[in-house]
Design a protein around this motif. Structure first.
Motif, mmCIF file in Angstrom:
data_model
loop_
_atom_site.group_PDB
_atom_site.id
_atom_site.type_symbol
_atom_site.label_atom_id
_atom_site.label_comp_id
_atom_site.label_asym_id
_atom_site.label_seq_id
_atom_site.Cartn_x
_atom_site.Cartn_y
_atom_site.Cartn_z
ATOM 1 N N MET A 1 -0.204 4.419 -50.294
ATOM 2 C CA MET A 1 1.011 5.157 -50.585
ATOM 3 C C MET A 1 1.265 6.121 -49.439
ATOM 4 O O MET A 1 0.395 6.871 -49.044
ATOM 5 N N ASP A 2 2.465 6.099 -48.911
ATOM 6 C CA ASP A 2 2.845 7.052 -47.893
ATOM 7 C C ASP A 2 3.891 7.966 -48.509
ATOM 8 O O ASP A 2 4.944 7.510 -48.923
ATOM 9 N N THR A 3 3.601 9.238 -48.629
ATOM 10 C CA THR A 3 4.578 10.180 -49.153
ATOM 11 C C THR A 3 5.043 11.044 -48.009
ATOM 12 O O THR A 3 4.311 11.881 -47.500
ATOM 13 N N THR A 4 6.250 10.820 -47.589
ATOM 14 C CA THR A 4 6.835 11.573 -46.505
ATOM 15 C C THR A 4 7.819 12.550 -47.121
ATOM 16 O O THR A 4 8.703 12.160 -47.861
ATOM 17 N N ARG A 5 7.655 13.810 -46.840
ATOM 18 C CA ARG A 5 8.543 14.821 -47.392
ATOM 19 C C ARG A 5 9.468 15.338 -46.301
ATOM 20 O O ARG A 5 9.069 15.526 -45.172
ATOM 21 N N ARG A 6 10.670 15.597 -46.688
ATOM 22 C CA ARG A 6 11.647 16.131 -45.758
ATOM 23 C C ARG A 6 12.178 17.430 -46.357
ATOM 24 O O ARG A 6 12.605 17.460 -47.492
ATOM 25 N N THR A 7 12.173 18.479 -45.583
ATOM 26 C CA THR A 7 12.658 19.763 -46.055
ATOM 27 C C THR A 7 14.158 19.854 -45.861
ATOM 28 O O THR A 7 14.677 19.518 -44.809
ATOM 29 N N ARG A 8 14.833 20.307 -46.893
ATOM 30 C CA ARG A 8 16.272 20.526 -46.793
ATOM 31 C C ARG A 8 16.507 21.950 -46.298
ATOM 32 O O ARG A 8 15.713 22.843 -46.571
ATOM 33 N N PRO A 9 17.637 22.182 -45.626
ATOM 34 C CA PRO A 9 17.922 23.531 -45.128
ATOM 35 C C PRO A 9 17.954 24.586 -46.238
ATOM 36 O O PRO A 9 17.598 25.725 -46.027
ATOM 37 N N ASP A 10 18.367 24.204 -47.436
ATOM 38 C CA ASP A 10 18.489 25.165 -48.531
ATOM 39 C C ASP A 10 17.233 25.223 -49.402
ATOM 40 O O ASP A 10 17.270 25.785 -50.485
ATOM 41 N N ASP A 11 16.135 24.658 -48.904
ATOM 42 C CA ASP A 11 14.910 24.640 -49.713
ATOM 43 C C ASP A 11 14.377 26.037 -49.977
ATOM 44 O O ASP A 11 14.223 26.842 -49.080
ATOM 45 N N ARG A 12 14.100 26.267 -51.214
ATOM 46 C CA ARG A 12 13.394 27.453 -51.662
ATOM 47 C C ARG A 12 12.266 26.942 -52.528
ATOM 48 O O ARG A 12 12.386 25.892 -53.133
ATOM 49 N N PRO A 13 11.191 27.681 -52.628
ATOM 50 C CA PRO A 13 10.126 27.208 -53.514
ATOM 51 C C PRO A 13 10.684 27.006 -54.918
ATOM 52 O O PRO A 13 11.332 27.882 -55.473
ATOM 53 N N ARG A 14 10.481 25.834 -55.457
ATOM 54 C CA ARG A 14 10.955 25.538 -56.806
ATOM 55 C C ARG A 14 9.996 24.562 -57.450
ATOM 56 O O ARG A 14 9.305 23.823 -56.784
ATOM 57 N N ARG A 15 9.992 24.588 -58.746
ATOM 58 C CA ARG A 15 9.184 23.638 -59.487
ATOM 59 C C ARG A 15 10.141 22.775 -60.291
ATOM 60 O O ARG A 15 10.690 23.232 -61.297
ATOM 61 N N PRO A 16 10.375 21.555 -59.847
ATOM 62 C CA PRO A 16 11.311 20.702 -60.572
ATOM 63 C C PRO A 16 10.779 20.351 -61.957
ATOM 64 O O PRO A 16 9.578 20.210 -62.159
ATOM 65 N N SER A 17 11.702 20.228 -62.903
ATOM 66 C CA SER A 17 11.317 19.876 -64.267
ATOM 67 C C SER A 17 11.396 18.371 -64.500
ATOM 68 O O SER A 17 10.933 17.877 -65.518
ATOM 69 N N ALA A 18 12.005 17.658 -63.564
ATOM 70 C CA ALA A 18 12.157 16.210 -63.692
ATOM 71 C C ALA A 18 12.186 15.587 -62.301
ATOM 72 O O ALA A 18 12.396 16.275 -61.309
ATOM 73 N N ALA A 19 11.984 14.285 -62.276
ATOM 74 C CA ALA A 19 12.061 13.540 -61.020
ATOM 75 C C ALA A 19 12.936 12.321 -61.240
ATOM 76 O O ALA A 19 13.063 11.824 -62.366
ATOM 77 N N ALA A 20 13.535 11.853 -60.159
ATOM 78 C CA ALA A 20 14.332 10.631 -60.197
ATOM 79 C C ALA A 20 13.869 9.747 -59.046
ATOM 80 O O ALA A 20 13.913 10.154 -57.878
ATOM 81 N N PHE A 21 13.389 8.552 -59.401
ATOM 82 C CA PHE A 21 12.884 7.586 -58.429
ATOM 83 C C PHE A 21 13.959 6.545 -58.167
ATOM 84 O O PHE A 21 14.528 5.992 -59.105
ATOM 85 N N PHE A 22 14.215 6.253 -56.896
ATOM 86 C CA PHE A 22 15.242 5.292 -56.514
ATOM 87 C C PHE A 22 14.635 4.199 -55.647
ATOM 88 O O PHE A 22 14.205 4.467 -54.523
ATOM 89 N N ASP A 23 14.593 2.978 -56.189
ATOM 90 C CA ASP A 23 14.221 1.824 -55.379
ATOM 91 C C ASP A 23 15.291 1.720 -54.295
ATOM 92 O O ASP A 23 16.486 1.883 -54.582
#
Length: 179
Positions: A1-23
């Motif tokens: 598994m390769d998990t590559t993360r990309r930071t968005r300009p508006d990123d602030r520390p947050r804890r998401p309550s849900a995830a959405a996976f897109f094939d």
């Protein structure tokens, strides 16, 4: 598994309550593979799935791309969409079948997100392990195996790329709308 993360300009520390996976191949993009893709991606996006991705991002959900392709092939897509994570193939470890399900489960554990609050969008029977990992699976297109599961499990549905017409926002509705 390769998990590559990309930071968005508006990123602030947050804890998401849900995830959405897109094939990616055949679901987010209206093409079955990424080999040889070059130039603008505009006409290759599958509008209803792209609209769902943006809706999830607006809700603060963790947006995850899942692809058979490798990091290099996904670079133009990652640049345009800036997902929170990418699960993709790496040498000797293709991201297919059960591997997609395992990778999704590991990412949810890492972020301490409950699977029942998550979404996954996919178009073919090989993606069933990914869809089975979340509380809100969405079948994109007409794969007969996925449609059977969708009917039994009351899963969301979106039209496949060949049938996608009209406004992307109107195509996202019913059980497939994030919320």
């Amino acid at each position: 598994m390769d998990t590559t993360r990309r930071t968005r300009p508006d990123d602030r520390p947050r804890r998401p309550s849900a995830a959405a996976f897109f094939d990616v191949e055949g679901t987010l993009l209206a093409v079955p593979g990424l080999a040889g893709l070059s130039g603008p991606l505009g006409r290759l996006w599958h509008p209803p799935v792209l609209a769902a991705l943006h809706a999830h991002a607006a809700l603060g959900h963790l947006v995850v791309l899942v692809a058979l392709a490798g990091v290099a092939d996904l670079a133009p897509i990652v640049r345009q969409l800036a997902p929170d994570a990418v699960l993709c193939s790496r040498p000797g470890a293709p991201m297919v079948g059960q591997g997609k399900g395992y990778a999704a489960r590991a990412l949810l554990r890492e972020h301490d997100i409950r699977a029942r609050r998550c979404y996954a969008y996919a178009d073919e029977a090989a993606d069933l392990p990914l869809l089975a990992e979340v509380g809100h699976p969405v079948v994109v297109g007409e794969d007969p195996v996925l449609l059977r599961h969708a009917r039994r499990g009351n899963w969301g549905r979106l039209p496949g790329p060949s049938r996608a017409r009209g406004d992307a926002a109107s195509a996202v509705g019913g059980a497939s709308t994030p919320g």
